[in-house]
Design an enzyme around this catalytic site. Sequence first.
Site, PDB file in Angstrom:
ATOM      1  N   HIS A 178      -4.640   1.125  11.108  1.00 24.21           N
ATOM      2  CA  HIS A 178      -5.437   0.024  11.039  1.00 24.21           C
ATOM      3  C   HIS A 178      -6.677   0.727  12.572  1.00 24.21           C
ATOM      4  O   HIS A 178      -6.852   0.002  13.359  1.00 24.21           O
ATOM      5  CB  HIS A 178      -5.427  -1.465  11.170  1.00 24.21           C
ATOM      6  CG  HIS A 178      -4.748  -0.842   9.353  1.00 24.21           C
ATOM      7  ND1 HIS A 178      -4.615  -2.663   9.250  1.00 24.21           N
ATOM      8  CD2 HIS A 178      -4.776  -0.449   8.313  1.00 24.21           C
ATOM      9  CE1 HIS A 178      -4.151  -2.498   8.555  1.00 24.21           C
ATOM     10  NE2 HIS A 178      -4.467  -1.455   7.623  1.00 24.21           N
TER      11      HIS A 178
ATOM     12  N   HIS B   5     -11.541  -0.133   6.348  1.00 24.38           N
ATOM     13  CA  HIS B   5     -10.418  -0.501   6.864  1.00 24.38           C
ATOM     14  C   HIS B   5      -9.691  -0.317   7.468  1.00 24.38           C
ATOM     15  O   HIS B   5      -8.416  -0.687   8.764  1.00 24.38           O
ATOM     16  CB  HIS B   5      -9.351  -0.038   4.992  1.00 24.38           C
ATOM     17  CG  HIS B   5      -8.074  -0.379   4.832  1.00 24.38           C
ATOM     18  ND1 HIS B   5      -7.614  -0.084   3.407  1.00 24.38           N
ATOM     19  CD2 HIS B   5      -7.273  -0.344   5.672  1.00 24.38           C
ATOM     20  CE1 HIS B   5      -6.153  -0.417   3.722  1.00 24.38           C
ATOM     21  NE2 HIS B   5      -5.915  -0.548   4.224  1.00 24.38           N
TER      22      HIS B   5
ATOM     23  N   HIS C 280       0.074   5.815   7.649  1.00 27.35           N
ATOM     24  CA  HIS C 280      -1.152   4.252   7.701  1.00 27.35           C
ATOM     25  C   HIS C 280      -1.148   3.631   8.252  1.00 27.35           C
ATOM     26  O   HIS C 280      -0.770   3.418   8.753  1.00 27.35           O
ATOM     27  CB  HIS C 280      -1.464   3.717   6.370  1.00 27.35           C
ATOM     28  CG  HIS C 280      -2.197   2.610   5.940  1.00 27.35           C
ATOM     29  ND1 HIS C 280      -3.869   3.026   5.494  1.00 27.35           N
ATOM     30  CD2 HIS C 280      -2.663   1.614   6.131  1.00 27.35           C
ATOM     31  CE1 HIS C 280      -4.285   2.399   5.681  1.00 27.35           C
ATOM     32  NE2 HIS C 280      -3.546   1.012   5.470  1.00 27.35           N
TER      33      HIS C 280
ATOM     34  N   GLU D 176       0.577  -0.917  -0.203  1.00 30.51           N
ATOM     35  CA  GLU D 176       0.009   0.053   0.170  1.00 30.51           C
ATOM     36  C   GLU D 176       0.532   1.519   0.018  1.00 30.51           C
ATOM     37  O   GLU D 176       0.258   2.642   0.152  1.00 30.51           O
ATOM     38  CB  GLU D 176      -1.032  -0.383   1.217  1.00 30.51           C
ATOM     39  CG  GLU D 176      -2.200  -1.311   1.006  1.00 30.51           C
ATOM     40  CD  GLU D 176      -2.896  -0.997   1.964  1.00 30.51           C
ATOM     41  OE1 GLU D 176      -4.350  -0.442   1.825  1.00 30.51           O
ATOM     42  OE2 GLU D 176      -2.620  -0.956   3.328  1.00 30.51           O
TER      43      GLU D 176
END
Lengths: 253, 253, 253, 253
Positions: free
Chosen positions: C107, C175, C105, C86
């Site tokens: 979760h 996500h 980034h 990603e």
Amino acid sequence: MSDNVPKSGGPVAPELMADLAAASRILAAQGVVDGFGHVSMRHPKAPERYLMARSLAPALVTPADIIEYDLDSNACNANGRSSFLERFIHGEIYKARPDVMAVVHSHSPSVIPFGLVGVPMRAMFHNAAFLAFGVPTFDIREKFGATDLLVSNGPKGVALAQVMGKKDVALMRAHGSVACGPTLQTAVFRAVYTEVNARIQHWTIALAGSGTDATRIAAVDEDEAPLADVINRTAGMRAWDLWRTQVRAQVGW
Amino acid sequence: MSDNVPKSGGPVAPELMADLAAASRILAAQGVVDGFGHVSMRHPKAPERYLMARSLAPALVTPADIIEYDLDSNACNANGRSSFLERFIHGEIYKARPDVMAVVHSHSPSVIPFGLVGVPMRAMFHNAAFLAFGVPTFDIREKFGATDLLVSNGPKGVALAQVMGKKDVALMRAHGSVACGPTLQTAVFRAVYTEVNARIQHWTIALAGSGTDATRIAAVDEDEAPLADVINRTAGMRAWDLWRTQVRAQVGW
Amino acid sequence: MSDNVPKSGGPVAPELMADLAAASRILAAQGVVDGFGHVSMRHPKAPERYLMARSLAPALVTPADIIEYDLDSNACNANGRSSFLERFIHGEIYKARPDVMAVVHSHSPSVIPFGLVGVPMRAMFHNAAFLAFGVPTFDIREKFGATDLLVSNGPKGVALAQVMGKKDVALMRAHGSVACGPTLQTAVFRAVYTEVNARIQHWTIALAGSGTDATRIAAVDEDEAPLADVINRTAGMRAWDLWRTQVRAQVGW
Amino acid sequence: MSDNVPKSGGPVAPELMADLAAASRILAAQGVVDGFGHVSMRHPKAPERYLMARSLAPALVTPADIIEYDLDSNACNANGRSSFLERFIHGEIYKARPDVMAVVHSHSPSVIPFGLVGVPMRAMFHNAAFLAFGVPTFDIREKFGATDLLVSNGPKGVALAQVMGKKDVALMRAHGSVACGPTLQTAVFRAVYTEVNARIQHWTIALAGSGTDATRIAAVDEDEAPLADVINRTAGMRAWDLWRTQVRAQVGW
């Protein structure tokens, strides 16, 4: 006053004293007690005596901190050490319940809400099966009016023991709870899984979409509970073995 | 500017300075503060002075980081060290409240919601009895309009102290809270149990099935609260003893 | 394929590489990332390049694990090391947003619910003021239909960057989320306080007694937010100093 | 009885035994198991045999504690070591599901509520995509009436395996859950992310303002799930690498 010092029930095996001190540290490690709370066990050879740490945070208790008491909660061997104000919880439960060999008192945070509202605790899983027999709430205000909320003398201990009756766990309104058992290990197990069960029950009630209609929750039922509780008291001791091993890794006893 | 440096209130015993530094670390260890928040104590011999760490994360504070301030929050001995922007919280509370000897400011996460909605904090158990006297909310926007939300000067500190009034704890809308007490130990105790109580109250309200009807919650009542709070300030210091011992195990002071 | 290897933007100071590796470990220690998630920074001298660890759990990253990429997310110096699938999240945000110098980034578990339901994130306290500018949600399904939910190529990264627009944080449906900032330290700060704010907002909404009516919550408002955010980017770096010190205590860099 | 001891499927590579022991400790470290719960793997060369620790708390398991069983859950090499009462969970799933190479049984606390009320688990994010295929609930009471709730013999294991069917995860009413997978690593991954997903789903449902109307939650859908699950079983092994590294830092294997 020294005339009133009760006689000791006799020496206790060092490994049992170590287990009792370890029980204090286990309860702290499991988040059941913080700076407050205490665990006691009945004297193994003298049922009219019990053993409990001096007034000290549970995580700091060592075998040398343990004091012996009679069931009126008079110390046999204080030697200048101060006692927990609420030792009467322990003494009066031992008087009322010959089957009880150990008692835990805590302010376990997930449990406290159940003592403040009218929603009964129920057993969310087999490890908490002992809760399926019912969890009464002691409100000290009913009999003693406005107090500091502590069970700080014999009559208050008697009143708590009466509300507890034959149950394994009792809630104390705006204060905490008490768990007891036929062995030290089982009392600790019940104190731990009362807290775990409370966390699970909060989320279960939220999931069921209602704070009061408990009928939709498929909890451990009355027929399952006694069967499941036998396992907790036998194979369930695997948890104690883990916790005791973890304490032993940190102290020399 | 050096002409404005206020005179020191005199030396402070090293063990008291160590306790103040330890209080910072205790609050971090208990989850009351993270990278932010601060604790101060009034100068033990000079009531017009107070002591607080330089601008530093609470978990890192040592006795050498402590600065002395006058009650207008001018540093007596900065020596190039930078001060917390919000030290005025402390100075103005000491001015308004001669009974207050220590102040904690934090962004304790479970407490923040109570400053954002109209549900009052209440004492869920005896250790949080001090909350039963009422917990007002300071909204900086009312008097100062749009700000960075910090209590970064004297007038903002005065306004906060006014809202706090005679209470032990005050909420700060969209920011955090303040706890104070007659000793350093009691202020720390109150900051910790304000957070613990907030967690318990969230679940209690969820259990009661209502975010607003607090009448169904059998909280510590007005008559019980003063009695319970006496115990917190005396026997309750067992918690401080635990926390202080834990800090001492990590640092040499 | 070696013909396509982009040229490096030049050497980067070792202390900056160490800070980037530390940022990975900080995010793990703060519970923002687990085995997954990544943080990058734009090359300090070559704005068309960015730096990010090879495909590795964030808690294990060292400076030697950092790879340089062009903004199409082609590695300049992979040397056999595998890249995050990603990485296009990072490259495309750097393309679209010249002001962004770092991207996280994650979760982060408390944040995910806000990407699944129609309740907007709001700033519950000053440390999360950057959320008051709005937090859009990227639903990969809208443009790309059924996918593995990963932003695994340029076009998906472009679509995410478009949804993000000028905001500091964007949610990714089913996500996770992205946080960015004008410095590495600010991006990490925002990722951490997005998670902290989410936890606080969950309890605030519960307390307000409604999952949808957010009007009763006195959050940081639009006028306060820019003022508060200035402080976060300056004095707020005290949190980074703490976290960086904690990492330094565990590794030699 | 010694006549009934089944024959071993042959020696297993020490690194695989170490991975299985590590899996136990990983599940404990991730909060999936406490003093209870167990993980097994099918014998790598003999599909009619499986490997699992003796009855011991998961955090204490070493490679030397692993016993080999046939699919009726008879031990091949107990050598006086006691077996888990619920090993039949494992044996019967291996019988019913040739594709399953590893099984985890736990009482993971956030998951238990879903087994008690009629709200289905759904995949809140890509890492839990395997839940999107459906999570059935096994109620032991339906077929066996009042029991101790344990899957303590073959028929109970058969009934559980039947309810599980082709799914990866099954709930056990008032007890816990089971997760399985085509590799040890994937089974552990699924057990961990079932718990993580449960926590996220609780807050998502609270945020959606309803415990029953799940239609408003934009969960991983049926078309996305198989695509996302491929990634979990490949790149997702980065989580295992982290966890295995963390165990290795504490033990010599």
